[in-house]
Design an enzyme around this catalytic site. Structure first.
Site, PDB file in Angstrom:
ATOM      1  N   HIS B 204       0.848  -1.192   0.000  1.00  0.00           N
ATOM      2  CA  HIS B 204       0.000   0.000   0.000  1.00  0.00           C
ATOM      3  C   HIS B 204       0.884   1.242   0.000  1.00  0.00           C
ATOM      4  CE1 HIS B 204      -2.428   3.139   1.863  1.00  0.00           C
ATOM      5  NE2 HIS B 204      -3.514   2.405   1.779  1.00  0.00           N
ATOM      6  N   ARG B 247      -2.878   0.950  -4.409  1.00  0.00           N
ATOM      7  CA  ARG B 247      -2.625  -0.493  -4.420  1.00  0.00           C
ATOM      8  C   ARG B 247      -2.929  -1.013  -5.822  1.00  0.00           C
ATOM      9  NH1 ARG B 247      -6.765  -2.770  -0.049  1.00  0.00           N
ATOM     10  NH2 ARG B 247      -7.613  -0.701   0.330  1.00  0.00           N
ATOM     11  N   LYS B 250      -6.508  -0.922  -7.890  1.00  0.00           N
ATOM     12  CA  LYS B 250      -7.436   0.019  -7.269  1.00  0.00           C
ATOM     13  C   LYS B 250      -7.401   1.334  -8.046  1.00  0.00           C
ATOM     14  CE  LYS B 250      -9.204  -0.141  -3.451  1.00  0.00           C
ATOM     15  NZ  LYS B 250      -9.634   0.217  -2.105  1.00  0.00           N
ATOM     16  N   ASP B 253      -5.775   8.197  -7.147  1.00  0.00           N
ATOM     17  CA  ASP B 253      -6.154   9.164  -6.096  1.00  0.00           C
ATOM     18  C   ASP B 253      -5.038  10.190  -6.023  1.00  0.00           C
ATOM     19  OD1 ASP B 253      -6.481  10.594  -3.654  1.00  0.00           O
ATOM     20  OD2 ASP B 253      -7.368   8.870  -2.636  1.00  0.00           O
ATOM     21  N   CYS B 255      -3.824  11.972  -3.732  1.00  0.00           N
ATOM     22  CA  CYS B 255      -2.877  11.966  -2.608  1.00  0.00           C
ATOM     23  C   CYS B 255      -1.696  11.050  -2.874  1.00  0.00           C
ATOM     24  CB  CYS B 255      -3.557  11.594  -1.285  1.00  0.00           C
ATOM     25  SG  CYS B 255      -4.104   9.887  -1.153  1.00  0.00           S
ATOM     26  N   TYR B 256      -1.903  10.011  -3.700  1.00  0.00           N
ATOM     27  CA  TYR B 256      -0.784   9.115  -4.005  1.00  0.00           C
ATOM     28  C   TYR B 256       0.248   9.778  -4.917  1.00  0.00           C
ATOM     29  CZ  TYR B 256      -3.522   5.665  -1.566  1.00  0.00           C
ATOM     30  OH  TYR B 256      -4.247   5.020  -0.606  1.00  0.00           O
ATOM     31  N   ASP B 308      -8.987  14.228  -4.541  1.00  0.00           N
ATOM     32  CA  ASP B 308      -8.691  12.840  -4.910  1.00  0.00           C
ATOM     33  C   ASP B 308      -8.815  12.658  -6.425  1.00  0.00           C
ATOM     34  OD1 ASP B 308      -9.363  10.134  -5.619  1.00  0.00           O
ATOM     35  OD2 ASP B 308     -10.525   9.804  -3.826  1.00  0.00           O
ATOM     36  N   ASP B 315     -10.315  18.822   0.253  1.00  0.00           N
ATOM     37  CA  ASP B 315     -10.003  18.832   1.680  1.00  0.00           C
ATOM     38  C   ASP B 315      -8.530  19.167   1.843  1.00  0.00           C
ATOM     39  OD1 ASP B 315     -10.251  15.310   1.399  1.00  0.00           O
ATOM     40  OD2 ASP B 315      -8.361  16.367   1.729  1.00  0.00           O
ATOM     41  N   HIS B 318      -5.853  16.320   0.911  1.00  0.00           N
ATOM     42  CA  HIS B 318      -5.572  16.190  -0.522  1.00  0.00           C
ATOM     43  C   HIS B 318      -4.868  17.418  -1.078  1.00  0.00           C
ATOM     44  CE1 HIS B 318      -8.339  12.697  -0.350  1.00  0.00           C
ATOM     45  NE2 HIS B 318      -7.545  12.261  -1.325  1.00  0.00           N
TER      46      HIS B 318
END
Lengths: 337, 400
Positions: B204, B247, B250, B253, B255-256, B308, B315, B318
């Site tokens: 992750h 992951r 998935k 996003d 934030c990644y 995201d 937010d 993010h």
């Protein structure tokens, strides 16, 4: 300024201040300091509940009303780990019914399955009861709503390992993979179960797993999880150690090619180079790296270029040169592929 | 400095070749992925219609206003983060420093005093005043104070008590619980090459970043299988969207953009220290342009703040990590060798960020300089350089 007591009662909202059972306790307002930052505009209810919570905490009160209040606080912010800790202290001090607590935490997790604290709390209750009997079914239910919930999988692995509940887990994994062969969490669980039970050393098991992977690849070739799993179970022994696998993959390349297949080829060639460094094999690896970098997996161009340079640097200088026979074999291979 | 190429990767005529092929086997995973891709397709299409010449623009002013307000007050939607207020300080302050917006001295001082109210008498920082200390808000508070970087800020940290707290949450197996009576937080590299939250779990992005960065701080990154980790990390960049997933299989996003892309500078440096001769001198091993496109075209809220993916709300979490990822994608190298690649206008440029701590490198250097002079608990004077355990490579604030 808060509306007078009468108005609040008429609107049906009962705050804690109105309840007689709390009249002995002086609420403790939050002290953010004189010039607060990141100041949250809490609702009145939130302020009330936590003002009283702080009072209880300050007095270290261990009572039924404190216990009831923790549930209210949790409902308002289930991520407040201080409240959870306090609830656990009260559960023990008041010798509360842990079966009932299991029912409570079950309901909370169903509502908020992506919160860390709720799962940790459940784990504590299961430990105190030494009773994991509901866990696998409960977690299965959560996973039926979100098959990749990380907390659920973490809890599941803990339960299985702690209480040795391995027996039906591979079956469970297979069921999930039938539903969604792309569920990477399920593939991870497969690895978890097998590595902790039979292991992968037994050639019969390893071959079973390889065949399972090839079967899933034929059904859905563009599934990264299965290719990662295949590599994952073979890499310690060496990708090129499994007899006949490279040939099968080269067959699949014709009709069910994917960037993952090509990456697997590079890894296989690299592994072969470890034991038998030849210019022919190195060229094959370079060719696939170049194909990936330029055409098939351009998002990872920088990586494939690096890998190509790395292989050349590591194996190039000492590669066994191609004999005439070897170079014509290599040319044949290139024509076929 | 490199110039922006004339066309965007996502407007390339062959870009649709990167859409997810479901092989005729529809599962929850493939359907969710296709949904996101259609959404993104729509966003890109709208953008093309409005802008005859695509030039992605960072909405600096809007983000600044959003952050400036949030640093003072937040709506009741943030009740769920009432136990994470030092995080809110860090996410907002770091976002402002990336945007190179100065923090007024009065505000900085207010943050210091607030964080002082979050410090526990027994050491460490809590999620809010009178809550229990916890490793996560402790990390956030220390980072926030180092961003502020004044003597007042550094002075807030009660180092002796903090050491007591850290000792109290250290476990026999080498891991730490997050707070007294709390959950275990151990990282482990698995069969996929990335790290999971505990041994056995799926790899992750969040855990992989934190575990790897921790290893770098300890100077032990060579204990990881770096090649396996590199392969896993680069594989997390989405071929169509350009952003990263957390992951395998998935969804993308924003934030990644930091948790995953931020690994590449760490790995670059690890390989370098290992003697790797073939590292690029110009680029990280991910598609920097594609990530910038994803963030700028898909992750900005027009009213300020980042998110995201399209359709999600903004937010501060993010906002912090999308901007941090954008910074990583814009800046290659370190103080000695620095190459910038800014997609769109020069005004899109953010400040560089330190890939281990995710605060600006100058702040890392200043903090280390301040704290290295101070005595360690149990010693009467500042430690001499020889008594340091191999100063962690990242500790000098340099990236080489």
């Amino acid at each position: 300024p808060r509306p007078p007591l009468l108005c609040r009662k008429l609107s049906g909202l009962y705050f804690i201040e109105d309840r007689k059972e709390w009249s002995d306790l002086e609420p403790v307002p939050q002290d953010d300091g004189p010039n607060p930052v990141v100041k949250i505009a809490y609702s009145e209810k939130f302020t009330d509940v936590f003002d009283y919570f702080r009072a209880l905490l300050k007095n270290d009160e261990k009572s039924e009303r404190a216990f009831t209040l923790t549930a209210e606080a949790i409902e308002l912010n289930a991520a407040n780990y201080t409240v959870w800790h306090y609830r656990r202290v009260l559960l023990q001090a008041l010798e509360k019914d842990l079966r009932q607590e299991m029912r409570y935490i079950t309901a909370i997790i169903e509502e908020q399955p992506k919160n860390y604290q709720v799962w940790h709390h459940r784990r504590m209750v299961v430990e105190w009861l030494s009773d994991p009997s509901e866990e696998l079914e409960f977690i299965a239910d959560i996973l039926s709503q979100d098959a990749k919930n990380y907390h659920a999988w973490q809890h599941r692995q803990w339960v299985i390992q702690e209480y040795k509940l391995w027996d039906s887990e591979l079956e469970f994994v297979e069921r999930l993979l039938e539903e969604d062969v792309r569920n990477n969490s399920a593939w991870n669980q497969r690895h978890f179960v097998i590595s902790h039970t039979t292991g992968y050393s037994d050639p019969a098991i390893l071959d079973r797993e390889v065949q399972y992977c090839l079967c899933q690849i034929r059904k859905a070739p563009h599934n990264e999880s299965v290719w990662n799993y295949l590599k994952g179970i073979l890499q310690d022994r060496g990708l090129s150690s499994h007899p006949g696998l490279l040939e099968r993959v080269l067959e699949l390349k014709e009709t069910q090619c994917s960037p993952y297949l090509l990456a697997f080829l590079v890894d296989s060639y690299e592994d072969a180079l470890e034991t038998n460094n030849t210019r022919a094999t190195l060229n094959q690896a370079q060719e696939v790296c170049a194909l990936l970098a330029q055409v098939k997996d351009t998002i990872r161009r920088e990586y494939w270029l690096f890998l190509g340079r790395s292989l050349e640097s590591k194996y190039g200088p000492t590669a066994a040169p191609q004999s005439d026979a070897a170079s014509s074999d290599a040319a044949d291979q290139q024509e076929l592929s | 400095m490199e110039n922006t190429p004339p066309t965007l990767r996502c407007f390339n005529e062959n870009h649709c070749a990167e859409l997810f092929p479901d092989d005729g086997v529809e599962t929850v995973t493939s359907e969710e992925q296709k949904k996101v891709e259609r959404n993104i397709e729509e966003v890109l299409s709208v953008y093309k219609q409005i802008h005859s010449v695509p030039e992605p623009t960072l909405l600096r002013e809007q983000h600044y206003q959003y952050l400036k307000k949030g640093l003072r007050t937040l709506s009741d939607a943030y009740e769920c983060l009432d136990a994470s207020r030092p995080w809110l300080c860090y996410w907002i302050l770091h976002s402002l420093e990336l945007l190179e917006e100065p923090i007024p001295a009065a505000v900085a001082s207010d943050v210091c005093q607030f964080l002082a109210h979050c410090q526990s008498p027994t050491g460490g920082f809590a999620g809010g005043p009178r809550q229990h200390a916890h490793l996560a808000p402790t990390y956030a508070a220390v980072n926030a104070l180092c961003i502020i970087g004044t003597e007042e800020a550094y002075g807030i940290i009660d180092r002796e008590r903090l050491l007591d707290f850290l000792r109290s949450v250290k476990q026999p197996d080498g891991s730490f619980v997050m707070h007294v009576g709390g959950e275990v937080d151990v990282r482990c590299q698995n069969w996929e090459g990335g790290l999971g939250g505990v041994p056995g779990l799926e790899a992750h992005g969040g855990y992989t970043f934190c575990g790897t960065a921790a290893m770098v701080i300890l100077g032990k990154e060579h204990m990881l299988d770096l090649k396996g980790l590199l392969r896993w990390t680069v594989s997390r960049q989405m071929r169509y969207e350009g952003g990263f997933q957390g992951r395998c299989n998935k969804l993308v996003d924003g934030c990644y953009s930091f948790w995953q892309a931020g690994l590449l500078p760490l790995l670059h440096r690890a390989f370098f220290r290992d003697g790797e001769s073939e590292l690029s001198l110009q680029r990280w091993m991910f598609e920097q342009q594609a990530l910038q496109e994803y963030i700028l075209l898909c992750c900005q809220n027009p009213a300020g703040g980042l998110l995201d993916k399209p359709g999600k709300s903004r937010d501060f979490y993010h906002t912090c990590y999308c901007l941090s990822g954008l910074s990583v994608a814009q800046h290659f190298g370190n103080v000695d060798l620095h190459r910038e690649f800014i997609l769109g206008k020069e005004e899109n440029r953010l400040a560089p960020t330190h890939p281990v701590y995710n605060i600006c490198p100058e702040k890392v250097a200043a903090a280390l300089q301040h704290f290295h002079r101070l005595p360690v608990s149990g010693q009467s004077s500042a430690p001499s350089s020889s008594s340091h355990q191999q100063p962690a490579p990242a500790a000098d604030g340099e990236l080489s």
